[in-house]
Design an enzyme around this catalytic site. Sequence first.
Site, short mmCIF file in Angstrom:
data_model
loop_
_atom_site.label_atom_id
_atom_site.label_comp_id
_atom_site.label_asym_id
_atom_site.label_seq_id
_atom_site.Cartn_x
_atom_site.Cartn_y
_atom_site.Cartn_z
N LYS A 1 0.85 -1.22 0.00
CA LYS A 1 0.00 0.00 0.00
C LYS A 1 0.87 1.25 0.00
CE LYS A 1 -2.02 1.98 4.05
NZ LYS A 1 -1.68 3.34 4.15
N ASN A 2 1.85 1.33 0.94
CA ASN A 2 2.58 2.59 1.12
C ASN A 2 3.63 2.82 0.04
OD1 ASN A 2 0.92 3.15 3.21
ND2 ASN A 2 2.36 2.53 4.80
N CYS B 1 -5.19 8.37 8.90
CA CYS B 1 -5.55 7.85 10.23
C CYS B 1 -5.18 8.86 11.31
CB CYS B 1 -4.79 6.55 10.50
SG CYS B 1 -5.25 5.24 9.38
N ARG C 1 -0.07 15.16 12.88
CA ARG C 1 0.61 14.66 11.67
C ARG C 1 1.01 15.85 10.79
NH1 ARG C 1 -2.05 9.20 9.29
NH2 ARG C 1 0.08 8.95 8.51
N ASP D 1 3.48 0.36 12.18
CA ASP D 1 2.22 -0.11 11.56
C ASP D 1 1.88 -1.54 11.94
OD1 ASP D 1 2.70 1.76 8.47
OD2 ASP D 1 2.05 2.35 10.47
N ARG E 1 -9.19 0.20 3.64
CA ARG E 1 -8.27 1.18 3.04
C ARG E 1 -6.92 0.53 2.75
NH1 ARG E 1 -7.49 6.44 6.44
NH2 ARG E 1 -5.92 6.63 4.80
C1 EPZ Z 1 3.79 6.93 6.67
O1 EPZ Z 1 3.10 8.01 7.26
C2 EPZ Z 1 2.78 5.81 6.52
N1 EPZ Z 1 1.68 6.25 5.66
C3 EPZ Z 1 2.22 5.41 7.89
O2 EPZ Z 1 1.43 4.25 7.68
C4 EPZ Z 1 3.37 5.02 8.81
O3 EPZ Z 1 2.86 4.82 10.11
C5 EPZ Z 1 4.44 6.11 8.84
O4 EPZ Z 1 4.86 6.45 7.50
C6 EPZ Z 1 5.68 5.67 9.62
O5 EPZ Z 1 6.21 4.52 9.02
C7 EPZ Z 1 1.88 6.25 4.32
O6 EPZ Z 1 2.94 5.89 3.83
C8 EPZ Z 1 0.71 6.71 3.47
P1 EPZ Z 1 6.16 9.95 8.87
P2 EPZ Z 1 3.79 9.46 7.32
O7 EPZ Z 1 6.30 11.19 8.07
O8 EPZ Z 1 4.64 9.65 6.12
C9 EPZ Z 1 6.52 13.23 12.33
C10 EPZ Z 1 -0.46 2.89 7.69
O9 EPZ Z 1 -1.02 2.31 8.62
N2 EPZ Z 1 6.58 14.19 11.22
O10 EPZ Z 1 7.20 8.88 8.74
O11 EPZ Z 1 2.73 10.45 7.63
C11 EPZ Z 1 5.16 12.54 12.41
O12 EPZ Z 1 4.25 13.33 13.15
C12 EPZ Z 1 0.00 4.32 7.88
O13 EPZ Z 1 -0.19 2.38 6.57
C13 EPZ Z 1 6.73 15.54 11.51
O14 EPZ Z 1 6.80 15.96 12.66
O15 EPZ Z 1 4.73 9.29 8.60
C14 EPZ Z 1 5.51 11.23 13.09
O16 EPZ Z 1 5.59 11.44 14.49
C15 EPZ Z 1 -0.38 4.87 9.24
N3 EPZ Z 1 6.79 16.43 10.47
C16 EPZ Z 1 6.90 10.92 12.56
O17 EPZ Z 1 7.43 12.16 12.08
C17 EPZ Z 1 6.73 16.03 9.16
O18 EPZ Z 1 6.81 16.88 8.24
C18 EPZ Z 1 6.91 9.92 11.39
O19 EPZ Z 1 6.00 10.36 10.42
C19 EPZ Z 1 6.58 14.64 8.89
C20 EPZ Z 1 6.52 13.74 9.94
#
Ligand code: EPZ
Length: 430
Positions: free
Chosen positions: A22-23, A117, A122, A307, A399
């Site tokens: 998916k991702n 989610c 986020r 995840d 989803r």
């Molecule tokens: C991706 O989300 C995935 N979603 C999430 O999977 C997954 O949990 C996550 O990566 C971590 O592996 C998709 O790929 C569509 P991050 P993403 O940016 O990109 C903080 C699922 O179940 N952060 O790696 O949104 C953030 O708040 C979903 O498939 C900032 O502060 O995650 C978090 O604490 C749920 N500022 C951490 O970093 C930013 O600009 C990691 O977030 C970006 C992120």
Amino acid sequence: MTKYVIRGGKPLHGEVEISGAKNAALAIIPAALLVDGVCRIENIPQISDVTMILQILQELGADVRTVNRTTVDIDCRHIQNSQVPQEMARKIRASYYLIGALLGRFGSAEVPPPGGCHLGDRPIDQHIKGFVAMGADVDVSGGFVRAKAKNGRLTGAQVYLDMVSVGATMNIMLAAALADGLTVIENAAKEPHIVDLANFLNSMGADIMGAGTDVIKVRGVQKLTGGTYSIIPDQIEAGTYMAAVAAAGGEVLIKNVIPKHLECITAKLEEMGVEVEEHDDSVRVRRTGRLSRANIKTLPYPGFPTDMQPQITVVLCLAEGTSVVTEGVWDNRYRYVDEIRRMGAHIQVDGKIAVIEGVDKLTGAAVQACDLRAGAAMVIAGLAAQGTTEVDCVHYIERGYEDIVRKLSGIGADIRVVVMPEEKKSVQAG
Ligand code: EPZ
């Protein structure tokens, strides 16, 4: 409303086939916007988030043709505008990839902030940090993220991410692929889907090195040509079925996986007394005896995936002894704990830490899926529980999990879909 009705307490047996990641798909499909040609993308998972991102591309003017159940041809050459419709983009998290792709292609983008989610805050500040470093003006107001490259085309830059971010790493790669010069992303995420996006872009003519390490170098090129690319199998879907066998017991061959991507999940399940046999593109998972306790901290790859946190926590509810789970990525990923407590789980949560006292059994109950992975965890709990479990709000699950009811039925689960009549809206008197 649709729900799943599960009669639990039956060990699982048989074989299950894992779908495309998916991702990875949610980043690779928007990446087609950068390509001056037809992209044939194979092994696409049939899930609602993918359907939505394909619809958004069509809204933008892309020509999307279905070749077969898991293969599409995408031609974005005739797209004129870089404005994404608000009502669609807000439904999924991955709509933010449209910013990087449109900015890279047109030098401008206007995209609503993403949905996704509820896992706590986020933000996308790191994405914006990368775009600004590459010479874009970015404004977030009026329900849109507006980005515009000062000279009409982005220029390569050095970006050090404040924290490891999958989305920011992917988005900056997308923006950098056609930029003028070299972009270096430091403290980059290393997930398998990051490597998959880099491999897709390189197969179309990009020049990206270091994906899978914490330093990724993107040398901008003039154009990307079309081609064919097959998406990797879904690490988290595979891990979810491994956790289902661990919780319900039995023996299942999980096919179409990359065992290396599952190493952390395999190691933790083996620590808990689950047998995992690795083959070239499959793993055989067996659990017959009692589960043992374990401690888990979720971390960016190659650490234990966030995840998989709800799913493994449900397994730990049935393990002998006390386990501790620490959520190392998201601020609030325990919203499902109230639901699992209805089934007899003994879990205490304090901030990012959950302390789980193993119980002999869970009992069936009516529970809700509060997000994608929590919903999968409720299904796992239902498979292991004595009695009947009803899981509501299953649209979250759909989803990210292709054909989960068919796949689970195929390995002996007693699970069926029940469509509830729409509740009659009470007519307000007067
Ligand atoms: C991706 O989300 C995935 N979603 C999430 O999977 C997954 O949990 C996550 O990566 C971590 O592996 C998709 O790929 C569509 P991050 P993403 O940016 O990109 C903080 C699922 O179940 N952060 O790696 O949104 C953030 O708040 C979903 O498939 C900032 O502060 O995650 C978090 O604490 C749920 N500022 C951490 O970093 C930013 O600009 C990691 O977030 C970006 C992120």
